[in-house]
Design an enzyme around this catalytic site. Structure first.
Site, PDB file in Angstrom:
ATOM      1  N   THR A 184      34.835  35.453  44.999  1.00 23.28           N
ATOM      2  CA  THR A 184      34.674  34.012  45.240  1.00 23.28           C
ATOM      3  C   THR A 184      35.452  33.529  46.467  1.00 23.28           C
ATOM      4  O   THR A 184      35.281  32.394  46.894  1.00 23.28           O
ATOM      5  CB  THR A 184      35.176  33.206  44.021  1.00 23.28           C
ATOM      6  OG1 THR A 184      36.509  33.627  43.712  1.00 23.28           O
ATOM      7  CG2 THR A 184      34.294  33.411  42.805  1.00 23.28           C
ATOM      8  N   GLU A 202      40.643  39.311  34.413  1.00 26.18           N
ATOM      9  CA  GLU A 202      40.506  39.103  32.976  1.00 26.18           C
ATOM     10  C   GLU A 202      39.666  40.215  32.327  1.00 26.18           C
ATOM     11  O   GLU A 202      39.415  40.191  31.128  1.00 26.18           O
ATOM     12  CB  GLU A 202      39.872  37.736  32.695  1.00 26.18           C
ATOM     13  CG  GLU A 202      40.863  36.575  32.679  1.00 26.18           C
ATOM     14  CD  GLU A 202      41.717  36.446  33.937  1.00 26.18           C
ATOM     15  OE1 GLU A 202      41.135  36.286  35.016  1.00 26.18           O
ATOM     16  OE2 GLU A 202      42.950  36.522  33.836  1.00 26.18           O
ATOM     17  N   TRP A 261      42.090  37.886  44.038  1.00 28.82           N
ATOM     18  CA  TRP A 261      40.884  37.041  44.018  1.00 28.82           C
ATOM     19  C   TRP A 261      40.912  35.846  44.942  1.00 28.82           C
ATOM     20  O   TRP A 261      39.911  35.142  45.062  1.00 28.82           O
ATOM     21  CB  TRP A 261      40.549  36.621  42.599  1.00 28.82           C
ATOM     22  CG  TRP A 261      41.619  35.875  41.850  1.00 28.82           C
ATOM     23  CD1 TRP A 261      42.555  36.414  41.022  1.00 28.82           C
ATOM     24  CD2 TRP A 261      41.838  34.460  41.821  1.00 28.82           C
ATOM     25  NE1 TRP A 261      43.345  35.422  40.486  1.00 28.82           N
ATOM     26  CE2 TRP A 261      42.928  34.216  40.948  1.00 28.82           C
ATOM     27  CE3 TRP A 261      41.208  33.364  42.428  1.00 28.82           C
ATOM     28  CZ2 TRP A 261      43.420  32.929  40.683  1.00 28.82           C
ATOM     29  CZ3 TRP A 261      41.690  32.091  42.170  1.00 28.82           C
ATOM     30  CH2 TRP A 261      42.787  31.872  41.309  1.00 28.82           C
ATOM     31  N   ASN A 279      47.183  38.641  37.683  1.00 28.82           N
ATOM     32  CA  ASN A 279      47.867  39.050  36.452  1.00 28.82           C
ATOM     33  C   ASN A 279      47.669  40.530  36.150  1.00 28.82           C
ATOM     34  O   ASN A 279      46.611  41.101  36.420  1.00 28.82           O
ATOM     35  CB  ASN A 279      47.337  38.237  35.264  1.00 28.82           C
ATOM     36  CG  ASN A 279      45.860  38.464  35.024  1.00 28.82           C
ATOM     37  OD1 ASN A 279      45.025  37.955  35.748  1.00 28.82           O
ATOM     38  ND2 ASN A 279      45.525  39.250  34.011  1.00 28.82           N
ATOM     39  N   ASP A 321      49.674  34.945  32.228  1.00 30.64           N
ATOM     40  CA  ASP A 321      48.625  34.833  33.250  1.00 30.64           C
ATOM     41  C   ASP A 321      49.062  33.924  34.392  1.00 30.64           C
ATOM     42  O   ASP A 321      48.313  33.053  34.825  1.00 30.64           O
ATOM     43  CB  ASP A 321      47.290  34.347  32.665  1.00 30.64           C
ATOM     44  CG  ASP A 321      46.176  34.410  33.705  1.00 30.64           C
ATOM     45  OD1 ASP A 321      46.203  35.330  34.542  1.00 30.64           O
ATOM     46  OD2 ASP A 321      45.287  33.530  33.690  1.00 30.64           O
ATOM     47  N   ASP A 323      49.426  35.028  37.220  1.00 29.49           N
ATOM     48  CA  ASP A 323      48.796  35.593  38.422  1.00 29.49           C
ATOM     49  C   ASP A 323      49.847  35.750  39.527  1.00 29.49           C
ATOM     50  O   ASP A 323      50.858  36.374  39.309  1.00 29.49           O
ATOM     51  CB  ASP A 323      47.609  34.728  38.868  1.00 29.49           C
ATOM     52  CG  ASP A 323      46.295  35.219  38.257  1.00 29.49           C
ATOM     53  OD1 ASP A 323      46.318  35.700  37.128  1.00 29.49           O
ATOM     54  OD2 ASP A 323      45.252  35.149  38.927  1.00 29.49           O
ATOM     55  N   ARG A 348      51.811  30.026  40.888  1.00 27.39           N
ATOM     56  CA  ARG A 348      51.302  29.479  39.634  1.00 27.39           C
ATOM     57  C   ARG A 348      52.424  29.348  38.600  1.00 27.39           C
ATOM     58  O   ARG A 348      52.340  28.537  37.684  1.00 27.39           O
ATOM     59  CB  ARG A 348      50.218  30.424  39.102  1.00 27.39           C
ATOM     60  CG  ARG A 348      49.010  29.676  38.594  1.00 27.39           C
ATOM     61  CD  ARG A 348      47.795  30.544  38.665  1.00 27.39           C
ATOM     62  NE  ARG A 348      47.379  31.034  37.365  1.00 27.39           N
ATOM     63  CZ  ARG A 348      46.250  31.691  37.158  1.00 27.39           C
ATOM     64  NH1 ARG A 348      45.433  31.929  38.176  1.00 27.39           N
ATOM     65  NH2 ARG A 348      45.917  32.118  35.959  1.00 27.39           N
ATOM     66  N   TRP A 490      42.670  19.760  41.751  1.00 28.89           N
ATOM     67  CA  TRP A 490      42.014  21.072  41.834  1.00 28.89           C
ATOM     68  C   TRP A 490      41.397  21.299  43.211  1.00 28.89           C
ATOM     69  O   TRP A 490      40.571  22.179  43.401  1.00 28.89           O
ATOM     70  CB  TRP A 490      40.950  21.191  40.717  1.00 28.89           C
ATOM     71  CG  TRP A 490      40.756  22.595  40.258  1.00 28.89           C
ATOM     72  CD1 TRP A 490      39.687  23.415  40.543  1.00 28.89           C
ATOM     73  CD2 TRP A 490      41.642  23.375  39.447  1.00 28.89           C
ATOM     74  NE1 TRP A 490      39.873  24.641  39.962  1.00 28.89           N
ATOM     75  CE2 TRP A 490      41.061  24.643  39.274  1.00 28.89           C
ATOM     76  CE3 TRP A 490      42.879  23.116  38.849  1.00 28.89           C
ATOM     77  CZ2 TRP A 490      41.670  25.659  38.538  1.00 28.89           C
ATOM     78  CZ3 TRP A 490      43.480  24.116  38.106  1.00 28.89           C
ATOM     79  CH2 TRP A 490      42.878  25.372  37.960  1.00 28.89           C
TER      80      TRP A 490
HETATM   81 CA    CA Z   1      44.252  35.682  35.775  1.00 33.70          CA
END
Ligand code: CA
Ligand code: CA
Length: 582
Positions: A184, A202, A261, A279, A321, A323, A348, A490
């Site tokens: 993405t 995940e 990602w 993660n 998570d 990340d 994060r 976001w």
């Molecule tokens: Ca993740």
């Protein structure tokens, strides 16, 4: 003579100028080259890279729009992405030679006339039924090079299109979507190579960074980011990542996660690529003792060989998570009287890290959110002071005991990129204050299946807000100002020489703030939530601002109680372009 024409006449072409002047001048520009991409931040007439420069400052020196007149900003046009595929529109536009290129949900690319908004072409990737994107069918933007527009697809492919026609030039598989891989992020182009990461943390994939020839799509190097995996360079083995079983037990490294990602940044000064890694898999940390390198880290990679030069792990043995993919932005500052080459990352996990970018040495970690329950700061070696009761306990036979954790796994800051102003010296962080109940569960790895071993419910922690746009002074670690927003932020951030900061809200607004004080100066309702990244450029002597509108992303899918409070936000899919009235 103007820039593109000058370029067409430079170099080898100049030799034949005497005989071939007329046809050369008649040609359209050949398109941006490596030097143009590296110079993107300084060239205010275009936006050629994700981040508005390889360092991703998202800073423009343009100041025709400033604090005194931004309240007069009006739409020049809006262009719809149409169709039934209205999901999160997280893309950053690319602007070149009178065309705006944007990517849309479900792996689509659009070329719009930058003066009228009229569509020039549209490309829809043909996606298989079995794609497994974790967090909405988003795409964060394209790359431009020569005659090509290049973007990544949800079935983990990289596609190069002719930028004038939208026709496919090459189409290559990055990884197998049936194993849970997807893509993405916007590609990064350095030295004629397209550099990409992968998604799928995940699903127990193996995170990797790879470089391909921009003209052919052929693989040049591949670098897995989990210890024990072999890297390659030009088809030959090029060394194992890390040291086998140093921080992983048994065979767990084979499905260790660490998805890269979000893509990366590049610093021409040190010739280093910076990629964050996600993660460790599974989420249940009791199933994988050790630090689990190089998950939840920032990696510095040599673009010429794909070799990892240094790493810094922001959440060792991640159990929430958190990340760690967040963008690492190179910048220079004087610390304790010493001029230093630094880099910053708003993680994060709720901490803003400053590192020496030449060697990865820890400088500071400052909390930028209301609350962190998992650690109480970092020691001088850059290791977290863990709060043991903040880690969800081992589950036993069934569901384990839940603990409250903050930030939630959606993060103190998620994918949405911050901006760095070279005028104010501040980083503008789109952050969120929220927590979660999280518990562990038993899980075994199965190819192509979710590999979490954990459950969660996201919760608010403040009465008046979740989102908070925060101005961080990297030298002091202090928040200089903050703007609180009811819904979680976001979208990406843009800052300008006009002393402005722009960002969008899920409530549908693109907003402008005073970069020094945080005072809100302007807002415009776009009709759907804004989760894209705004850009600015100069065209025909005027300054323009553009942003994508279209609510979606991970929040409505995974937000639990929080998502319920914002379920009435309407979906959409449009490019909005603004300027001052003449
Ligand atoms: Ca993740
Ligand atoms: Ca530029």
């Amino acid at each position: 003579m103007k820039g593109p024409m000058m370029r067409a006449l430079s170099g080898a072409a100049a030799l034949s100028l005497a005989v071939a002047a007329a046809p050369l001048i008649a040609q359209a520009p050949q398109g941006p080259n490596d030097a143009d991409l590296m110079n993107d931040a300084a060239s205010t007439g275009d936006v050629l890279t994700y981040g508005m420069g390889p360092q991703a400052y998202r800073f423009s020196t343009l100041k025709a729009i400033d604090t005194s007149n931004v309240s007069k900003l009006v739409p020049a046009f809006a262009a719809s992405l149409g169709g039934e595929k209205q999901r999160g529109q997280e893309a950053q536009p690319i602007v070149y030679d009178g065309t705006i290129y944007v990517t849309g949900s479900y792996s689509r690319v659009f070329a719009f006339d930058a003066r009228t908004g009229e569509e020039k072409w549209q490309y829809d990737a043909r996606l298989p039924d079995g794609i497994m994107p974790c967090c909405d069918v988003v795409n964060r933007g394209a790359a431009i090079y020569g005659d090509k527009i290049i973007f990544a697809t949800l079935d983990a492919r990289l596609v190069a299109l002719n930028r004038n026609t939208g026709k496919v030039i090459w189409n290559k598989q990055i990884a197998d979507y049936k194993e849970g891989y997807s893509a993405t992020a916007a590609p990064l182009i350095v030295k004629g190579m397209v550099i990409t990461g992968n998604s799928g943390g995940e699903f127990g994939v193996v995170g990797a960074v790879e470089a391909r020839d921009v003209n052919t799509g052929e693989l040049i190097w591949h670098r897995p980011v989990i210890e024990g995996h072999m890297g390659t360079l030009k088809g030959k083995d090029n060394g194992i990542t890390g040291k086998l079983n140093a921080t992983w037990t048994g065979d767990l490294w084979k499905s260790g996660g660490g998805a890269t990602w979000l893509g990366g940044t590049y610093d021409p000064e040190t010739n280093l690529l910076f990629f964050g890694t996600g993660n460790p898999a599974p989420w249940n940390s009791h199933l994988r003792p050790g630090d689990n390198l190089y998950t939840a880290s920032t990696l510095a990679i040599d673009p010429d060989t794909g070799v990892i030069k240094w790493h810094f792990q922001t959440t060792p043995h991640d159990g929430w998570d958190f990340d760690g993919v967040n963008e690492f932005i190179p910048f220079d500052a004087t610390i304790n009287g010493k001029p230093m080459k630094l880099g910053a990352k708003a993680d994060r996990n709720g901490y803003f890290f400053v590192l020496d970018r030449t060697n990865g040495k820890f400088i500071s970690a400052s909390k930028f959110v209301m609350q962190t329950t998992w650690a109480n700061g970092f020691n001088k070696n850059g290791k977290p002071n863990y709060i043991p009761e903040g880690r969800p306990p081992a589950p036993g036979e069934g569901k384990g005991k839940p603990v409250f954790a903050s930030p939630s796994f959606l993060g103190g800051k998620n994918w949405m990129p911050m901006a760095y102003s070279q005028d104010t010296g501040l980083f503008y962080i789109p952050s969120n204050d929220w927590g979660m109940d999280i518990w562990n569960e038993p899980i075994a790895y199965k190819k192509g299946a979710a590999y979490l071993g954990a459950g969660f419910t996201i919760k608010s922690i403040a009465e008046d807000h979740i989102g908070a746009l925060r101005a961080m002074d990297p030298k002091t670690g202090k928040i200089v100002w903050e703007y609180k927003n009811k819904a979680p932020l976001w979208g990406g951030v843009l800052t300008t020489g006009g002393n402005l900061v722009f960002t969008g809200t899920p409530e549908g607004y693109l907003k402008a703030f005073d970069a020094k004080t945080g005072q809100e100066l302007w807002k415009f309702q776009t009709g759907s939530g804004v989760v894209g990244s705004p850009v600015t450029w100069e065209q025909d002597g005027e300054q323009y601002v553009a942003v994508m509108s279209g609510w979606g992303g991970a929040v409505p899918l995974w937000g639990g109680e929080v998502a319920k409070s914002f379920k009435d936000i309407n979906q959409g899919g449009a490019l909005w372009v603004f300027k001052l009235p003449k």
